[in-house]
Scaffold this motif. Sequence first.
Motif, PDB file in Angstrom:
ATOM      1  N   VAL A 174       0.840  -1.194   0.000  1.00  0.00           N
ATOM      2  CA  VAL A 174       0.000   0.000   0.000  1.00  0.00           C
ATOM      3  C   VAL A 174       0.879   1.249   0.000  1.00  0.00           C
ATOM      4  O   VAL A 174       1.681   1.461   0.922  1.00  0.00           O
ATOM      5  N   ASN A 175       0.714   2.059  -1.049  1.00  0.00           N
ATOM      6  CA  ASN A 175       1.522   3.268  -1.220  1.00  0.00           C
ATOM      7  C   ASN A 175       0.655   4.512  -1.121  1.00  0.00           C
ATOM      8  O   ASN A 175      -0.347   4.636  -1.828  1.00  0.00           O
ATOM      9  N   PHE A 176       1.059   5.434  -0.255  1.00  0.00           N
ATOM     10  CA  PHE A 176       0.406   6.737  -0.162  1.00  0.00           C
ATOM     11  C   PHE A 176       1.345   7.766  -0.775  1.00  0.00           C
ATOM     12  O   PHE A 176       2.551   7.761  -0.508  1.00  0.00           O
ATOM     13  N   VAL A 177       0.792   8.651  -1.602  1.00  0.00           N
ATOM     14  CA  VAL A 177       1.626   9.613  -2.314  1.00  0.00           C
ATOM     15  C   VAL A 177       1.056  11.010  -2.170  1.00  0.00           C
ATOM     16  O   VAL A 177      -0.155  11.217  -2.192  1.00  0.00           O
ATOM     17  N   GLU A 178       1.958  11.977  -2.018  1.00  0.00           N
ATOM     18  CA  GLU A 178       1.593  13.388  -2.017  1.00  0.00           C
ATOM     19  C   GLU A 178       2.391  14.087  -3.113  1.00  0.00           C
ATOM     20  O   GLU A 178       3.614  13.905  -3.216  1.00  0.00           O
ATOM     21  N   ASP A 179       1.696  14.856  -3.918  1.00  0.00           N
ATOM     22  CA  ASP A 179       2.305  15.538  -5.060  1.00  0.00           C
ATOM     23  C   ASP A 179       2.800  16.923  -4.638  1.00  0.00           C
ATOM     24  O   ASP A 179       2.013  17.784  -4.254  1.00  0.00           O
ATOM     25  N   PHE A 180       4.120  17.137  -4.721  1.00  0.00           N
ATOM     26  CA  PHE A 180       4.704  18.428  -4.379  1.00  0.00           C
ATOM     27  C   PHE A 180       5.103  19.230  -5.617  1.00  0.00           C
ATOM     28  O   PHE A 180       5.836  20.211  -5.518  1.00  0.00           O
ATOM     29  N   GLY A 181       4.649  18.790  -6.778  1.00  0.00           N
ATOM     30  CA  GLY A 181       4.927  19.532  -8.002  1.00  0.00           C
ATOM     31  C   GLY A 181       6.209  19.099  -8.674  1.00  0.00           C
ATOM     32  O   GLY A 181       6.184  18.526  -9.761  1.00  0.00           O
ATOM     33  N   ASN A 182       7.344  19.355  -8.030  1.00  0.00           N
ATOM     34  CA  ASN A 182       8.630  18.965  -8.621  1.00  0.00           C
ATOM     35  C   ASN A 182       9.089  17.579  -8.173  1.00  0.00           C
ATOM     36  O   ASN A 182      10.115  17.078  -8.622  1.00  0.00           O
ATOM     37  N   HIS A 183       8.316  16.958  -7.262  1.00  0.00           N
ATOM     38  CA  HIS A 183       8.615  15.590  -6.846  1.00  0.00           C
ATOM     39  C   HIS A 183       7.393  15.004  -6.151  1.00  0.00           C
ATOM     40  O   HIS A 183       6.475  15.724  -5.747  1.00  0.00           O
ATOM     41  N   TYR A 184       7.399  13.688  -6.018  1.00  0.00           N
ATOM     42  CA  TYR A 184       6.376  12.999  -5.247  1.00  0.00           C
ATOM     43  C   TYR A 184       6.988  12.525  -3.925  1.00  0.00           C
ATOM     44  O   TYR A 184       8.145  12.086  -3.888  1.00  0.00           O
ATOM     45  N   PHE A 185       6.213  12.629  -2.866  1.00  0.00           N
ATOM     46  CA  PHE A 185       6.604  12.074  -1.571  1.00  0.00           C
ATOM     47  C   PHE A 185       5.789  10.801  -1.377  1.00  0.00           C
ATOM     48  O   PHE A 185       4.559  10.819  -1.502  1.00  0.00           O
ATOM     49  N   VAL A 186       6.474   9.691  -1.081  1.00  0.00           N
ATOM     50  CA  VAL A 186       5.819   8.381  -1.015  1.00  0.00           C
ATOM     51  C   VAL A 186       6.171   7.668   0.287  1.00  0.00           C
ATOM     52  O   VAL A 186       7.341   7.630   0.700  1.00  0.00           O
ATOM     53  N   ARG A 187       5.150   7.102   0.914  1.00  0.00           N
ATOM     54  CA  ARG A 187       5.356   6.223   2.068  1.00  0.00           C
ATOM     55  C   ARG A 187       4.600   4.918   1.799  1.00  0.00           C
ATOM     56  O   ARG A 187       3.495   4.931   1.246  1.00  0.00           O
ATOM     57  N   THR A 188       5.207   3.803   2.195  1.00  0.00           N
ATOM     58  CA  THR A 188       4.694   2.486   1.808  1.00  0.00           C
ATOM     59  C   THR A 188       4.585   1.530   2.979  1.00  0.00           C
ATOM     60  O   THR A 188       5.531   1.378   3.761  1.00  0.00           O
ATOM     61  N   TYR A 189       3.436   0.858   3.058  1.00  0.00           N
ATOM     62  CA  TYR A 189       3.260  -0.289   3.947  1.00  0.00           C
ATOM     63  C   TYR A 189       3.502  -1.529   3.090  1.00  0.00           C
ATOM     64  O   TYR A 189       2.791  -1.766   2.114  1.00  0.00           O
ATOM     65  N   GLU A 190       4.519  -2.331   3.458  1.00  0.00           N
ATOM     66  CA  GLU A 190       4.896  -3.488   2.652  1.00  0.00           C
ATOM     67  C   GLU A 190       4.375  -4.795   3.238  1.00  0.00           C
ATOM     68  O   GLU A 190       4.590  -5.090   4.419  1.00  0.00           O
ATOM     69  N   ARG A 191       3.722  -5.574   2.384  1.00  0.00           N
ATOM     70  CA  ARG A 191       3.345  -6.924   2.782  1.00  0.00           C
ATOM     71  C   ARG A 191       4.637  -7.736   2.924  1.00  0.00           C
ATOM     72  O   ARG A 191       5.648  -7.454   2.268  1.00  0.00           O
ATOM     73  N   GLY A 192       4.624  -8.759   3.767  1.00  0.00           N
ATOM     74  CA  GLY A 192       5.833  -9.558   3.976  1.00  0.00           C
ATOM     75  C   GLY A 192       6.719  -8.970   5.050  1.00  0.00           C
ATOM     76  O   GLY A 192       7.286  -9.696   5.860  1.00  0.00           O
ATOM     77  N   VAL A 193       6.847  -7.639   5.065  1.00  0.00           N
ATOM     78  CA  VAL A 193       7.486  -6.939   6.175  1.00  0.00           C
ATOM     79  C   VAL A 193       6.417  -6.624   7.218  1.00  0.00           C
ATOM     80  O   VAL A 193       6.679  -6.617   8.415  1.00  0.00           O
ATOM     81  N   GLU A 194       5.223  -6.376   6.739  1.00  0.00           N
ATOM     82  CA  GLU A 194       4.036  -6.033   7.551  1.00  0.00           C
ATOM     83  C   GLU A 194       4.282  -4.791   8.407  1.00  0.00           C
ATOM     84  O   GLU A 194       3.942  -4.726   9.572  1.00  0.00           O
ATOM     85  N   ASN A 195       4.877  -3.820   7.741  1.00  0.00           N
ATOM     86  CA  ASN A 195       5.150  -2.547   8.400  1.00  0.00           C
ATOM     87  C   ASN A 195       5.518  -1.527   7.333  1.00  0.00           C
ATOM     88  O   ASN A 195       5.713  -1.882   6.159  1.00  0.00           O
ATOM     89  N   GLU A 196       5.647  -0.275   7.725  1.00  0.00           N
ATOM     90  CA  GLU A 196       6.164   0.721   6.808  1.00  0.00           C
ATOM     91  C   GLU A 196       7.665   0.507   6.640  1.00  0.00           C
ATOM     92  O   GLU A 196       8.382   0.223   7.600  1.00  0.00           O
ATOM     93  N   THR A 197       8.144   0.624   5.407  1.00  0.00           N
ATOM     94  CA  THR A 197       9.578   0.572   5.138  1.00  0.00           C
ATOM     95  C   THR A 197      10.062   1.958   4.730  1.00  0.00           C
ATOM     96  O   THR A 197       9.266   2.822   4.354  1.00  0.00           O
TER      97      THR A 197
END
Length: 262
Positions: A174-197
């Motif tokens: 599961v990836n959450f993204v915020e658009d800052f115009g000149n770049h994207y900021f991304v945070r991810t919850y990874e299956r298999g790790v079962e946590n944010e990486t």
Amino acid sequence: MKLNFLKYEGAGNDFILIDNRNKSFSLINDTASIKKLCDRHFGIGADGLMVLQMKNGFDFEMLYFNADGKEGSMCGNGGRCIVAFANKLGLIKKETNFLAVDGPHYATISENGNLVSLQMIDVHEIQTEGDAFVLNTGSPHYVLEVENLASKDVYTDGKSIRYNETYKAKGVNVNFVEDFGNHYFVRTYERGVENETFACGTGVTAVSMAMAKKKGLTGSIKNSIRVPGGNLNVNFNYDGNTFNNVFLEGPATFVFEGSISL
């Protein structure tokens, strides 16, 4: 049993690397032992473990295991790190062709060995689910654009999607993204790790494609991605139907090496 290993990280996504060219690694089917090695309290600590072994027709083969000890789907940052590992072993120099679970991959590595550009698989289909996009970039991903991502509870919100009725059987990243115009900021919850990486390579690739589709962009597209562990770049061509010539680029850094008794 004494196991020699090297530790690498790609934008904070960290991995245990095992040289199995002599076929001495006997833990490939030992889920419990791999899980313990990846444990940050009782083992070496990592988001995943990779095994490098020889394969006819390729420079090497990459086997990837998640932190839960189970063999995983493609890992983009892991793929970049194993390229740096192969370079350190003297198997490759400036470029390579290797085999992973989702097929062949081409990659190049910088002169200092710290920057790896990895070709990812072509993507022909993106599905929508409400405001989210769902696609497979070697691993399955769910992409949702949000605001105020820095303060979002990625663990709780990501876990609720990963384990909902639609995805709980096979899981999804599961990836959450915020658009800052000149770049994207991304945070991810990874299956298999079962946590944010700190980073997810197939995840930022999925985000880049999803946002191109959302914005109606086509042609040669280059995206700068910021993740909690650093910065990555994703470049591809998109004709409105297929994403091809896809490259994930970023750091692949040697951390330390050692041995552990099992």
